[in-house]
Scaffold this active site. Sequence first.
Site, PDB file in Angstrom:
ATOM      1  N   LYS A 279       0.823  -1.191  -0.035  1.00 21.47           N
ATOM      2  CA  LYS A 279      -0.031  -0.020  -0.004  1.00 21.47           C
ATOM      3  C   LYS A 279       0.907   1.281   0.139  1.00 21.47           C
ATOM      4  O   LYS A 279       0.595   2.238  -0.682  1.00 21.47           O
ATOM      5  CB  LYS A 279      -0.994   0.176   1.304  1.00 21.47           C
ATOM      6  CG  LYS A 279      -1.654   1.384   1.443  1.00 21.47           C
ATOM      7  CD  LYS A 279      -2.403   1.359   2.678  1.00 21.47           C
ATOM      8  CE  LYS A 279      -2.107   2.032   3.639  1.00 21.47           C
ATOM      9  NZ  LYS A 279      -1.762   3.544   3.820  1.00 21.47           N
ATOM     10  N   ASN A 280       1.803   1.269   0.832  1.00 17.18           N
ATOM     11  CA  ASN A 280       2.559   2.491   1.010  1.00 17.18           C
ATOM     12  C   ASN A 280       3.595   2.569  -0.051  1.00 17.18           C
ATOM     13  O   ASN A 280       4.203   3.756  -0.117  1.00 17.18           O
ATOM     14  CB  ASN A 280       3.348   2.594   2.324  1.00 17.18           C
ATOM     15  CG  ASN A 280       2.436   2.685   3.467  1.00 17.18           C
ATOM     16  OD1 ASN A 280       1.124   3.053   3.180  1.00 17.18           O
ATOM     17  ND2 ASN A 280       2.704   2.795   4.805  1.00 17.18           N
TER      18      ASN A 280
ATOM     19  N   ARG B  95      -4.855  10.559   3.609  1.00 18.35           N
ATOM     20  CA  ARG B  95      -4.170  11.458   3.753  1.00 18.35           C
ATOM     21  C   ARG B  95      -2.783  11.409   2.881  1.00 18.35           C
ATOM     22  O   ARG B  95      -2.255  12.422   2.315  1.00 18.35           O
ATOM     23  CB  ARG B  95      -3.220  11.330   5.199  1.00 18.35           C
ATOM     24  CG  ARG B  95      -3.740  11.837   6.447  1.00 18.35           C
ATOM     25  CD  ARG B  95      -2.913  11.678   7.639  1.00 18.35           C
ATOM     26  NE  ARG B  95      -1.573  12.297   7.415  1.00 18.35           N
ATOM     27  CZ  ARG B  95      -1.277  13.535   7.244  1.00 18.35           C
ATOM     28  NH1 ARG B  95      -2.135  14.255   7.726  1.00 18.35           N
ATOM     29  NH2 ARG B  95       0.057  13.720   7.083  1.00 18.35           N
TER      30      ARG B  95
ATOM     31  N   CYS C  35      -5.896  13.229  12.079  1.00 18.94           N
ATOM     32  CA  CYS C  35      -6.359  11.960  11.779  1.00 18.94           C
ATOM     33  C   CYS C  35      -6.419  11.375  13.227  1.00 18.94           C
ATOM     34  O   CYS C  35      -5.581  11.776  14.078  1.00 18.94           O
ATOM     35  CB  CYS C  35      -5.807  11.209  10.817  1.00 18.94           C
ATOM     36  SG  CYS C  35      -4.072  10.582  11.396  1.00 18.94           S
TER      37      CYS C  35
ATOM     38  N   VAL D 209       6.490   7.279  17.262  1.00 21.35           N
ATOM     39  CA  VAL D 209       6.467   8.034  15.639  1.00 21.35           C
ATOM     40  C   VAL D 209       4.879   8.863  15.783  1.00 21.35           C
ATOM     41  O   VAL D 209       5.279  10.024  15.548  1.00 21.35           O
ATOM     42  CB  VAL D 209       6.324   6.825  14.564  1.00 21.35           C
ATOM     43  CG1 VAL D 209       6.061   7.845  13.275  1.00 21.35           C
ATOM     44  CG2 VAL D 209       7.579   6.275  14.767  1.00 21.35           C
TER      45      VAL D 209
END
Length: 419
Positions: A22-23, A93, A117, A328
């Site tokens: 996905k990323n 996003r 988010c 993170v």
Amino acid sequence: MNKLIINGGVPISGMVRAAGSKNAVLPILAGTLLADGVTQIRNIPHLHDVTTTMELLGRMGVQLTIGEKMCIEVDSSKIENTFAPYELVKTMRASILVLGPLLARHGSAEVSLPGGCAIGARPVNLHLMGLEAMGADISVEEGYIRAKADRLKGAQIVMDQVSVTGTENLMMAAALAEGISVIENAAREPEVVDLADFINAMGGKIKGAGTDTITIEGVERLQGCDYSVLPDRIETGTYLVAAAITGGKVLVKDTNPQLLDAVLAKLEEAGAIIDTGDDWIELDMEGRKPESVNIRTAPYPAFPTDMQAQFCALNAVAAGTGSVTETVFENRFMHIQEMVRMGADIHLEGNTAIIKGVNNLNAAPVMATDLRASASLILAGLVAQGETVVERIYHIDRGYDHIEEKLACLGARIRRTTN
Ligand code: UD1
């Protein structure tokens, strides 16, 4: 509204294929905006975020054709506008990734600010700061980023914080800028490397991707190419945890073990027997319960924040007490309260979850709050006694390819209902 119903207690067993990442696919699809001519992208995962990106590109006038075998043909040679509307950006996003390529190739872009988010504020200041350093004129008005530039100019950019999509946006912009750009403190994630490889396949000149200093020599134009997206390391890791948490055995094929060093090390520490080949990983729990592990998330190559929630589920039923520290994102523990409702013994101390393993989780209706949190609740459901109902699963469809079909093929009792 769609829900997943899971009857837990069955060890996961069998073989599953990892989908494309996905990323990686989202920045690559945005990166097609840089190309003159037609690009073939292969190994596209079946995800809602991919559909959203296709809609975003389609509305700009990009021609998209879905081919056979997870392939999409993209023709961005002519576009009609450079506008990314709020209604699409708010659902994903990663839409911000069109900003760099639009500005670099078309000299202007109007992209909605993504906003907050569930997992934290997630600003885009680093993206904007880097583009301004390349000469862009940027204003934020009425919730939109309005950016203009004649031709971007190469720049030396030091990122204050490691940002994955920030690095990707700037790398795409720099690919067509005049002169050389250097991004320092760049993200080293494999998906950044995949995007750099993709841009280089289109004729770009990027060096150093995968290290914290990336050098980009801008070129006049990029051409379409044929590119296959790398495997999804987070999806791979999620199936490995599914086997580990249920005392099962799984072989994930079409993946890349080298992308999962930190995750595999923790699974071994949890007691899993792991075997790997070039493109597969086998995990065998030999019917045992996992041991608790301590986790601290950080940018790649450290333990990924996108696997944090899944390891909270693992620790929830493990022998002993484990700690999970999230460094993170500031608010990425929303799955904890749902796991507690299933009988988990977890308490939060700042950005650390202290998780004392319990003998059994009990099924409960639970609510997914973000993508990886949804995955962790499904994992908890696989091992809980009784029938777990996971609501708001539109989050999971954003980022997991056919998850209930894949888990069902591995023996899980899981089904989707629409009422
Ligand atoms: C990407 C991934 C996401 C993953 C995350 C961290 C994609 C599409 N998504 O998200 O799955 O969880 O990396 O590995 O690849 N930050 C700023 N200013 C900025 C940008 C980021 O302060 O301009 C902060 C964020 O709030 C966060 C940290 O930097 O605390 C890292 O975020 P970042 O790497 O940018 O995450 P994404 O790229 O959005």
